[in-house]
Design a protein around this motif. Structure first.
Motif, PDB file in Angstrom:
ATOM      1  N   LYS A 177       4.874   2.857  -2.669  1.00 28.82           N
ATOM      2  CA  LYS A 177       5.205   4.103  -2.115  1.00 28.82           C
ATOM      3  C   LYS A 177       5.111   4.135  -0.862  1.00 28.82           C
ATOM      4  CE  LYS A 177       3.595   8.625  -2.852  1.00 28.82           C
ATOM      5  NZ  LYS A 177       2.680   9.169  -1.976  1.00 28.82           N
ATOM      6  N   TYR A 178       5.697   4.663  -0.175  1.00 28.31           N
ATOM      7  CA  TYR A 178       5.554   5.088   1.301  1.00 28.31           C
ATOM      8  C   TYR A 178       6.108   6.541   1.719  1.00 28.31           C
ATOM      9  CZ  TYR A 178       6.401   4.624   6.349  1.00 28.31           C
ATOM     10  OH  TYR A 178       6.923   5.259   7.535  1.00 28.31           O
ATOM     11  N   PRO A 179       4.888   6.854   2.624  1.00 26.00           N
ATOM     12  CA  PRO A 179       3.686   6.029   2.653  1.00 26.00           C
ATOM     13  C   PRO A 179       2.581   6.705   2.414  1.00 26.00           C
ATOM     14  CG  PRO A 179       3.800   8.132   4.772  1.00 26.00           C
ATOM     15  CD  PRO A 179       5.222   8.001   3.470  1.00 26.00           C
ATOM     16  N   SER A 180       1.864   5.523   1.982  1.00 30.30           N
ATOM     17  CA  SER A 180       0.816   5.214   1.636  1.00 30.30           C
ATOM     18  C   SER A 180      -0.678   5.382   2.422  1.00 30.30           C
ATOM     19  CB  SER A 180       0.278   3.998   0.361  1.00 30.30           C
ATOM     20  OG  SER A 180       0.756   2.752   0.989  1.00 30.30           O
ATOM     21  N   ARG A 181      -0.610   5.377   3.481  1.00 30.15           N
ATOM     22  CA  ARG A 181      -1.622   5.785   4.403  1.00 30.15           C
ATOM     23  C   ARG A 181      -1.085   5.915   5.713  1.00 30.15           C
ATOM     24  NH1 ARG A 181      -1.212   0.877   8.052  1.00 30.15           N
ATOM     25  NH2 ARG A 181      -0.488  -0.650   6.367  1.00 30.15           N
TER      26      ARG A 181
END
Length: 324
Positions: A26-30
């Motif tokens: 999954k992007y973005p995860s941060r």
């Protein structure tokens, strides 16, 4: 063991191993770092922050703008070139480090702009505006060029050697064959002050810089350097229309990523940026700044940059122009 039971047990055993992989995909995860290679407060910084705000809102993670200054934008660009290509470090590209210095710098830059960076999408762009002081006798581009061909001494101001306005001066000289004297300043503001005061004939500066002076009538807009009419000033002729074939040059801001960044991430950022730039309030903010919203796809943006580099490369080859 019965087939259905075997399938159920297999799914149970694989489930914990598969789930984390999907979570990592999954992007973005941060938070995502967006490097602006210039100081805070300038056009590159402001426009990038507008795009970053839209990406944060749409993707649910912070896109954090970081100003990394030095060497005309080359230091910030180099940081992105060497970053991990995972989509968590992006570059706010602009002409200096992407289309100008890699082509006309006296010393080679430390990266290969065509191999080390991937174009994502244009955030915004604007043409050069050819302007004269309100007291100038020149009312059209053709009048000015005709005067030059008849022996009149033409002077072209700029915001400094190697700047967008300087390169426009040199391009005009090389395409027309006129002996135009370059008058460099330390920035667009003092150059425009002296233009209003009649200290030189004209300047071809990034449209947002003289926009307020154009509206107030302190300077007169003769034309623009876009390939087609500028949508914020459709009444202004292009230099190409006015007989200067090949004089197309723009100032732009766009997102780029390190080479090797997955195509799915590149495409996703482009898609969300383009959607964010369609917002009416965003488009008004950009128009108020004198620029037009971008959002083009990566391939189109890559061609746009290639055309820009081609213009500067041809200029350098014709004139021998190099900058430090």
């Amino acid at each position: 063991m019965k087939p259905l039971l075997r399938i159920a047990l297999t799914a149970l055993l694989l489930g914990p191993a598969v789930a984390p992989l999907h979570a990592q995909d999954k992007y973005p995860s941060r938070a995502v770092r967006v490097v602006v290679p210039f100081a805070a407060g300038g056009a590159t910084d402001v426009l990038t922050r507008i795009a970053a705000t839209e990406l944060s809102r749409r993707l649910g993670q912070n896109f954090v703008v970081e100003n990394v200054t030095g060497a005309g934008g080359l230091i910030g660009a180099q940081q992105v070139v060497t970053a991990k290509p995972d989509g968590y470090t992006l570059l706010a590209g602009s002409p200096g480090p992407i289309t100008i210095m890699p082509v006309i710098a006296r010393k080679p830059v430390s990266y290969d702009v065509e191999k080390d960076l991937i174009p994502i999408t244009l955030i915004a762009d604007s043409p050069g505006a050819m302007v004269v002081g309100k007291g100038s006798k020149y009312r059209t581009i053709q009048e000015m060029l005709a005067a030059g061909k008849s022996g009149a001494r033409l002077t072209c101001g700029s915001s400094g050697v190697g700047a967008f306005s300087h390169l426009n001066c040199e391009l005009l000289k090389s395409l027309t064959g006129l002996d135009i004297v370059h008058v460099p300043y330390r920035g667009a503001a003092p150059a425009l002050v002296d233009l209003v005061g009649g200290q030189f004939d004209f300047i071809i500066e990034n449209y947002p810089s003289p926009a307020k002076l154009i509206e107030s009538g302190e300077v007169r807009l003769l034309g623009v350097t876009s390939a087609a009419r500028f949508q914020l000033k459709p009444e202004a002729a292009t230099l190409v229309e006015s007989g200067v074939k090949g004089h197309v040059m723009s100032a732009w801001i766009g997102l780029m990523a390190p080479a090797g960044t997955p195509a799915s991430i590149i495409d996703g950022i482009q898609r969300e940026t383009a959607e964010g730039l369609k917002d009416a309030s965003v488009q008004k903010r950009l128009a108020d700044m004198g620029v037009v919203a971008g959002g083009n796809d990566p391939a189109t943006f890559a061609r746009y940059l290639a055309d820009e580099r081609s213009t500067y490369r041809a200029l350098s080859e014709r004139t021998g122009l190099k900058v430090d």
